[in-house]
Enzyme design. Structure first.
Site, PDB file in Angstrom:
ATOM      1  N   ARG A 122      -4.908   0.443  -0.430  1.00  0.00           N
ATOM      2  CA  ARG A 122      -4.033   1.473  -1.031  1.00  0.00           C
ATOM      3  C   ARG A 122      -4.908   2.296  -1.955  1.00  0.00           C
ATOM      4  NH1 ARG A 122       1.958   1.186  -3.606  1.00  0.00           N
ATOM      5  NH2 ARG A 122       2.381   1.206  -1.390  1.00  0.00           N
ATOM      6  N   HIS A 130       1.597   7.080   4.635  1.00  0.00           N
ATOM      7  CA  HIS A 130       2.032   5.701   4.357  1.00  0.00           C
ATOM      8  C   HIS A 130       2.586   5.105   5.672  1.00  0.00           C
ATOM      9  CE1 HIS A 130       3.177   2.237   2.218  1.00  0.00           C
ATOM     10  NE2 HIS A 130       4.118   2.694   1.432  1.00  0.00           N
ATOM     11  N   GLN A 137       4.954   1.933   5.838  1.00  0.00           N
ATOM     12  CA  GLN A 137       6.302   2.212   5.367  1.00  0.00           C
ATOM     13  C   GLN A 137       7.165   2.807   6.494  1.00  0.00           C
ATOM     14  OE1 GLN A 137       7.733   1.930   2.057  1.00  0.00           O
ATOM     15  NE2 GLN A 137       9.557   2.262   3.297  1.00  0.00           N
ATOM     16  N   ASP A 195      12.663  10.528  -1.210  1.00  0.00           N
ATOM     17  CA  ASP A 195      11.615   9.817  -1.953  1.00  0.00           C
ATOM     18  C   ASP A 195      11.505  10.471  -3.336  1.00  0.00           C
ATOM     19  OD1 ASP A 195       9.471   8.212  -2.668  1.00  0.00           O
ATOM     20  OD2 ASP A 195       7.977   9.365  -1.540  1.00  0.00           O
ATOM     21  N   CYS A 213      12.216   4.865   0.399  1.00  0.00           N
ATOM     22  CA  CYS A 213      11.124   3.893   0.516  1.00  0.00           C
ATOM     23  C   CYS A 213      11.002   3.006  -0.721  1.00  0.00           C
ATOM     24  CB  CYS A 213       9.812   4.616   0.790  1.00  0.00           C
ATOM     25  SG  CYS A 213       9.427   5.847  -0.463  1.00  0.00           S
ATOM     26  N   ARG A 244       9.723  -4.301   5.705  1.00  0.00           N
ATOM     27  CA  ARG A 244       8.275  -4.133   5.521  1.00  0.00           C
ATOM     28  C   ARG A 244       7.575  -5.445   5.874  1.00  0.00           C
ATOM     29  NH1 ARG A 244       6.383  -0.490   1.777  1.00  0.00           N
ATOM     30  NH2 ARG A 244       4.356  -1.111   2.593  1.00  0.00           N
TER      31      ARG A 244
HETATM   32  N1  NVA Z   1       5.546   9.007  -2.501  1.00  0.00           N
HETATM   33  C1  NVA Z   1       5.488   7.771  -3.229  1.00  0.00           C
HETATM   34  C2  NVA Z   1       5.689   6.615  -2.290  1.00  0.00           C
HETATM   35  C3  NVA Z   1       5.692   5.263  -2.956  1.00  0.00           C
HETATM   36  C4  NVA Z   1       5.870   4.151  -1.975  1.00  0.00           C
HETATM   37  C5  NVA Z   1       4.159   7.642  -3.951  1.00  0.00           C
HETATM   38  O1  NVA Z   1       3.113   7.960  -3.347  1.00  0.00           O
HETATM   39  O2  NVA Z   1       4.147   7.279  -5.130  1.00  0.00           O
HETATM   40  N1   CP Z   2       7.497   1.495  -0.725  1.00  0.00           N
HETATM   41  C1   CP Z   2       6.361   0.986  -1.232  1.00  0.00           C
HETATM   42  O1   CP Z   2       5.281   1.117  -0.675  1.00  0.00           O
HETATM   43  O2   CP Z   2       6.548   0.290  -2.388  1.00  0.00           O
HETATM   44  P1   CP Z   2       5.415  -0.259  -3.385  1.00  0.00           P
HETATM   45  O3   CP Z   2       4.769   0.957  -4.015  1.00  0.00           O
HETATM   46  O4   CP Z   2       6.175  -1.088  -4.359  1.00  0.00           O
HETATM   47  O5   CP Z   2       4.408  -1.038  -2.592  1.00  0.00           O
END
Ligand code: NVA
Ligand code: CP
Length: 308
Positions: free
Chosen positions: A103, A130, A133, A222, A262, A290
């Site tokens: 990540r 992502h 997801q 989101d 998400c 997930r």
């Molecule tokens: N768009 C959000 C998704 C989190 C799972 C982020 O990147 O923070």
């Molecule tokens: N939806 C998602 O990826 O959640 P986290 O940021 O908690 O991993």
């Protein structure tokens, strides 16, 4: 399937099918208490440059249930933070691990890992995409609606990593994706252009949320401010004010439409508490999936072709 899971555009329709079939099988085995240690003795590394609740837990629990172990690596604690190159890191960890989830910020970094690692690289979120997801979300949609074909998915809000990945999914699966994003917050132009060319008539971009949600089977949103965009929070709150998923907006969707997010969510911003906690919301099932879907992904990528 290819060696790595970096984006959904790389998947063929038979790859999606294999992932969803295996996810359903693994979910059933877990529910019935049937052991499924298909990755016994295997190790997954997980490098995190950003926070996580679901991704970390679902990968860690998932590999444990498959008989393997996960090693959490906060990027601050490893030599990467002191300047060791991605190339050297990728080559070395390939000698210890059977798979690596990352990540991070830049999509180019996960691509660089994939280039130098001899083990599968799994994208656990970048600023751009992502994929884990949206694979989980597509599996949830299939569970709830019994099909993908012809479903109208409305995405309301920021044209961010989640929106971009939905665009890639729509280029590969027979769904209709209708996005409503404010000017200046569209999905990535390159991803959108390629997908629209690849799937003519299946991807639409509007400014008006009502237009996108009208007749939708699925309404998805989101956060307005993604991780590491906190400095833009105020400007974003203004830009997205009219993009809240609330019961008035939901009134334009199909009567049996489901609501997805998400997570993490901000009640009162991109979604009201009433909708988020209401009967149409499937957000917790979505989060659970997930686990099942990532177990399938790990089994396919890290299982060395072994069939269960
Ligand atoms: N768009 C959000 C998704 C989190 C799972 C982020 O990147 O923070
Ligand atoms: N939806 C998602 O990826 O959640 P986290 O940021 O908690 O991993």
């Amino acid at each position: 399937m290819k060696k790595d899971l970096l984006c959904l555009y790389d998947l063929e329709s038979r790859d999606f099918q294999e992932i969803f079939e295996k996810s359903a099988k693994l979910k059933k085995m877990l529910r019935e208490g049937i052991p499924h240690t298909h990755l016994a003795g295997k190790t997954l590394g997980m490098i995190f440059d950003k926070s996580s609740t679901r991704t970390r837990l679902s990968f860690e629990v998932g590999i444990y249930q498959l008989g393997g172990i996960a090693i959490y690596l906060n990027s601050r604690d490893i030599q990467l933070a002191r300047g060791e190159s991605v190339e050297d890191t990728a080559r070395v960890v390939s000698r210890y691990l059977d798979g690596l989830m990352i990540r991070t910020f830049s999509q180019a970094v996960v691509e660089e890992y994939a280039r130098y690692a001899t083990i599968p690289i799994i994208n656990g979120l970048t600023d751009l995409l992502h994929p884990c997801q949206i694979l989980g979300d597509l599996f949830t949609v299939f569970e709830k609606k019994g099909r993908h074909e012809g479903l109208r998915i409305a995405y309301v809000g920021d044209g961010n990593n989640i929106a971009n990945t939905w665009v890639e999914a729509a280029a590969r699966l027979p769904i209709i994706l209708v996005l409503a994003c404010p000017a200046g917050y569209d999905p990535d132009a390159g991803i959108l252009g390629r997908a629209m060319k690849n799937a003519p008539g299946r991807i639409h971009l509007y400014r008006e949320p009502r237009e996108a949600v009208s007749g939708a089977d699925v309404v998805y949103t989101d956060v307005w401010t993604s991780m590491c965009q906190e400095a833009q929070k105020e400007a974003r709150a203004k830009a997205f004010k009219a993009y809240q998923v609330n019961s008035t907006l939901m009134g334009h969707a199909k009567a049996d439409a489901i609501v997805m997010h998400c997570l993490p969510a901000h009640r009162g911003e991109e979604i009201t508490a009433e909708v988020m906690d209401g009967p149409r919301s499937v957000v917790v099932d979505q989060a659970e999936n997930r686990l099942h879907v990532q177990k399938a992904i790990m089994e396919i990528l890290m299982g060395g072709g072994k069939k269960d």
